[in-house]
Design an enzyme around this catalytic site. Structure first.
Site, mmCIF file in Angstrom:
data_model
loop_
_atom_site.group_PDB
_atom_site.id
_atom_site.type_symbol
_atom_site.label_atom_id
_atom_site.label_comp_id
_atom_site.label_asym_id
_atom_site.label_seq_id
_atom_site.Cartn_x
_atom_site.Cartn_y
_atom_site.Cartn_z
ATOM 1 N N GLY A 94 12.704 -22.694 23.209
ATOM 2 C CA GLY A 94 12.144 -22.532 24.551
ATOM 3 C C GLY A 94 11.353 -21.229 24.639
ATOM 4 C CB SER A 95 8.993 -20.086 27.247
ATOM 5 O OG SER A 95 9.865 -20.146 28.367
ATOM 6 C CB THR A 96 13.719 -17.336 27.399
ATOM 7 O OG1 THR A 96 13.240 -17.863 28.638
ATOM 8 C CG2 THR A 96 14.316 -15.953 27.625
ATOM 9 N N GLY B 181 17.884 -19.728 25.572
ATOM 10 C CA GLY B 181 17.610 -19.734 27.001
ATOM 11 C C GLY B 181 18.461 -20.772 27.713
ATOM 12 C CG ASP C 298 16.430 -25.924 31.364
ATOM 13 O OD1 ASP C 298 15.293 -25.445 31.213
ATOM 14 O OD2 ASP C 298 16.982 -26.649 30.521
ATOM 15 C CE LYS D 68 20.746 -24.235 25.596
ATOM 16 N NZ LYS D 68 19.353 -23.784 25.741
ATOM 17 N N GLY D 69 18.217 -28.161 27.966
ATOM 18 C CA GLY D 69 17.669 -29.410 27.470
ATOM 19 C C GLY D 69 16.345 -29.809 28.074
ATOM 20 N N GLY E 91 13.739 -28.667 27.300
ATOM 21 C CA GLY E 91 12.808 -28.699 26.157
ATOM 22 C C GLY E 91 13.150 -29.804 25.176
ATOM 23 C CD GLU F 294 18.616 -25.958 23.063
ATOM 24 O OE1 GLU F 294 19.128 -26.565 24.039
ATOM 25 O OE2 GLU F 294 17.537 -25.352 23.149
HETATM 26 O O1 DER Z 1 15.444 -26.888 26.487
HETATM 27 C C1 DER Z 1 16.228 -25.957 26.298
HETATM 28 O O2 DER Z 1 17.441 -26.124 26.071
HETATM 29 C C2 DER Z 1 15.717 -24.549 26.515
HETATM 30 O O3 DER Z 1 16.570 -23.625 25.882
HETATM 31 C C3 DER Z 1 15.704 -24.313 28.013
HETATM 32 O O4 DER Z 1 17.015 -24.494 28.456
HETATM 33 C C4 DER Z 1 15.185 -22.943 28.376
HETATM 34 O O5 DER Z 1 13.807 -22.955 28.136
HETATM 35 P P1 DER Z 1 12.888 -21.789 28.735
HETATM 36 O O6 DER Z 1 13.446 -20.503 28.136
HETATM 37 O O7 DER Z 1 11.519 -22.126 28.210
HETATM 38 O O8 DER Z 1 12.996 -21.835 30.216
#
Ligand code: DER
Length: 235
Positions: free
Chosen positions: A29-31, A86, A88, A98-99, A101, A107
């Site tokens: 994910g972006s974080t 990361g 959600d 989560k999920g 993405g 994960e």
């Molecule tokens: O999809 C995932 O599990 C990611 O880790 C998501 O939960 C967090 O993605 P983000 O950091 O881009 O918001």
């Protein structure tokens, strides 16, 4: 500070927990991307040595490869020292959704095998109840007779005012396919789910379901980056 700057601040803070010789779960994910970049940078600078990364998605695997982070998997390392990822949504008890993405299965396997699981979020991810907002609760299901499973899921969750939607992928609007060759049904809930363990069991009991995006009682630490600074919440 932009949201992405907050994500980077949380990510860099989490990488302070990384020590040489660790086996690390690398999130998606972006974080988490910022955390993986930072780990790569510290390896390049020689400030970290002898790190093994276990990527939680093909996307993270590619990023880690481009950073020359040595990679392995759970078969070789069934116990992971530290995972950084990361989320959600995060509730006050550090339960997660989560999920979004699409990487929730790998994960959950890797983060479930970790001695320590550090979650990195910007403050917008903090919620009172997980699954209660307009955001979705992802459920990974097998492609075989997915309509049958999606309908069974919807019925199990209808008490929570649930709507189940197949996640679509590419431009032709076909079904999104996970790294594991499965589909994802996004569950949109109207009400908070109350006892999350009960809901988790009801979902996992359905034979066509592989895994869901509720990570209950798994996070050791959540690092929250906000306008007023960084907060660290421990289990
Ligand atoms: O999809 C995932 O599990 C990611 O880790 C998501 O939960 C967090 O993605 P983000 O950091 O881009 O918001």
């Amino acid at each position: 500070l932009t949201k992405d700057e907050l994500k980077r601040i949380a990510a860099y803070k989490a990488v302070d927990f990384v020590k040489s010789n660790m086996v690390l779960g690398l999130g998606t994910g972006s974080t988490a991307k910022h955390a993986v970049d930072r780990i790569g940078e510290l390896l390049r600078q020689g400030k970290l040595v002898n790190i093994v990364g276990i990527p939680t998605s093909k996307k993270t695997q590619e990023q880690a490869l481009s950073l020359n982070i040595p990679l392995s998997d759970l078969d070789a390392h069934p116990v992971v020292d530290l995972s950084i990822d990361g989320a959600d949504e995060v509730d006050p008890c550090l339960n997660l959704v989560k999920g979004r993405g699409g990487s929730l299965l790998r994960e959950k396997m890797i983060e479930g095998a970790s001695k320590k699981f550090v979650v990195i979020v910007d403050e917008s991810k903090m919620v009172k109840h997980i699954g209660g907002s307009k955001m979705a609760l992802p459920v990974e299901i097998v492609p075989f007779c997915w309509k049958f499973t999606a309908e069974r899921l919807r019925r199990v969750m209808e008490g929570y005012g649930c709507e189940a939607k197949l996640r679509l992928g590419g431009e032709k609007g076909e079904a999104f396919v996970t790294d594991n060759g499965n589909y994802i049904v996004d569950m949109y809930l109207e009400k908070d789910m109350g006892d999350l363990r009960v809901v988790s069991d009801e979902i996992l009991r359905l034979p066509g379901v592989v895994e869901h995006g509720m990570f209950l009682d798994m996070a050791s630490t959540v690092i929250i980056a906000g306008e007023l600074g960084v907060k660290i919440k421990n289990k």
